[in-house]
Scaffold this motif. Structure first.
Motif, PDB file in Angstrom:
ATOM      1  N   ILE A 123     -57.459  -1.522  14.415  1.00  0.00           N
ATOM      2  CA  ILE A 123     -58.286  -1.901  13.267  1.00  0.00           C
ATOM      3  C   ILE A 123     -59.651  -1.234  13.352  1.00  0.00           C
ATOM      4  N   ALA A 124     -60.256  -1.252  14.529  1.00  0.00           N
ATOM      5  CA  ALA A 124     -61.570  -0.618  14.710  1.00  0.00           C
ATOM      6  C   ALA A 124     -61.514   0.869  14.374  1.00  0.00           C
ATOM      7  N   LEU A 172     -54.081  -4.045   8.091  1.00  0.00           N
ATOM      8  CA  LEU A 172     -53.782  -4.337   9.494  1.00  0.00           C
ATOM      9  C   LEU A 172     -54.319  -5.707   9.893  1.00  0.00           C
ATOM     10  N   GLN A 173     -55.497  -6.053   9.376  1.00  0.00           N
ATOM     11  CA  GLN A 173     -56.044  -7.395   9.626  1.00  0.00           C
ATOM     12  C   GLN A 173     -55.073  -8.456   9.104  1.00  0.00           C
ATOM     13  N   ALA A 174     -54.605  -8.241   7.879  1.00  0.00           N
ATOM     14  CA  ALA A 174     -53.690  -9.198   7.262  1.00  0.00           C
ATOM     15  C   ALA A 174     -52.371  -9.283   8.028  1.00  0.00           C
ATOM     16  N   LEU A 175     -51.876  -8.139   8.451  1.00  0.00           N
ATOM     17  CA  LEU A 175     -50.642  -8.112   9.234  1.00  0.00           C
ATOM     18  C   LEU A 175     -50.823  -8.876  10.538  1.00  0.00           C
ATOM     19  N   CYS A 202     -48.443   0.603   7.753  1.00  0.00           N
ATOM     20  CA  CYS A 202     -49.242  -0.112   8.749  1.00  0.00           C
ATOM     21  C   CYS A 202     -48.347  -0.870   9.732  1.00  0.00           C
ATOM     22  N   ALA A 203     -47.324  -1.522   9.212  1.00  0.00           N
ATOM     23  CA  ALA A 203     -46.416  -2.285  10.068  1.00  0.00           C
ATOM     24  C   ALA A 203     -45.700  -1.371  11.055  1.00  0.00           C
ATOM     25  N   ASP A 204     -45.271  -0.199  10.577  1.00  0.00           N
ATOM     26  CA  ASP A 204     -44.580   0.745  11.458  1.00  0.00           C
ATOM     27  C   ASP A 204     -45.494   1.218  12.580  1.00  0.00           C
ATOM     28  N   GLU A 205     -46.777   1.439  12.255  1.00  0.00           N
ATOM     29  CA  GLU A 205     -47.724   1.910  13.274  1.00  0.00           C
ATOM     30  C   GLU A 205     -48.079   0.805  14.267  1.00  0.00           C
ATOM     31  N   ALA A 206     -48.215  -0.425  13.768  1.00  0.00           N
ATOM     32  CA  ALA A 206     -48.697  -1.515  14.615  1.00  0.00           C
ATOM     33  C   ALA A 206     -47.599  -2.193  15.423  1.00  0.00           C
ATOM     34  N   GLU A 207     -46.376  -2.166  14.912  1.00  0.00           N
ATOM     35  CA  GLU A 207     -45.300  -2.945  15.525  1.00  0.00           C
ATOM     36  C   GLU A 207     -45.135  -2.713  17.031  1.00  0.00           C
TER      37      GLU A 207
END
Length: 198
Positions: A103-104, A117-120, A40-45
């Motif tokens: 997130i959606a 992702l919410q937590a991140l 998740c971090a890799d995708e969102a960063e």
């Protein structure tokens, strides 16, 4: 002190994995959880945009009334938090809108990924607030009291309207307030931080 509104952008703070997993409600760490988190971090960063706008307001406290010149609020808990302060740092911080869209997307495709992702996002905006406040202390040779946000204690969410009026968050950092007093992007924070020493 002036009422100038200042906008700053930041590079990505280091991720506190344990704190993010705490926000996700994980009672422990195992390979599966860590793999999900790092994925998740890799995708969102690449999607995060770390922005803050802020100003310094004169502060007068009388009983439970906090008078900031441009607006005043009644809150015993905020008055106690700001006790002894003649000035307050008022700020809004955000990590941008792209995470909300991600997130959606995953709410239906992968609820576990959406939760992570919410937590991140929560960890990211809290880390941004910590770095901003730390930098402010160093740059201005002051000590800040713990930040205090609308919705905490008896500080009404209605104060959001005053904060947005003073900081002009939509123009300065792209943060909007809806009729329910919720912010968009959702991973945004508004807060007061008393300036204990000047």
């Amino acid at each position: 002190m002036s009422m100038e509104v200042i906008t700053k952008t930041y590079p990505a703070p280091d991720i506190n994995v344990r704190e993010a997993l705490r926000y996700a409600g994980c009672s422990g760490e195992n390979d599966e959880i860590l793999e999900l988190f790092h994925s998740c971090a890799d995708e969102a960063e690449p999607l995060f945009a770390y922005k803050v706008c802020y100003c310094i307001l004169d502060t007068k406290i009388q009983n439970s009334i906090c008078d900031f010149g441009h607006f005043s609020v009644q809150s015993e808990t905020l008055a106690k938090n700001l006790s002894g302060c003649e000035h307050v740092l008022l700020f809004t911080a955000t990590v941008g809108t792209a995470l909300d869209r991600l997130i959606a997307k995953y709410v239906r495709l992968s609820p576990a990924r959406a939760v992570m992702l919410q937590a991140l996002g929560t960890e990211r905006v809290e880390s941004l607030c910590d770095i901003f406040c730390g930098d402010f202390e160093i740059e201005n040779s002051v000590v800040l009291k713990p930040r205090f946000s609308p919705g905490y204690g008896d500080l009404s969410l209605e104060v959001q309207k005053d904060i947005f009026s003073v900081l002009n968050c939509p123009k300065n950092i792209g943060v909007y307030l809806n009729d329910s007093l919720l912010m968009s992007p959702s991973k945004s924070v508004t807060a007061f931080a008393g300036i204990a020493e000047v």
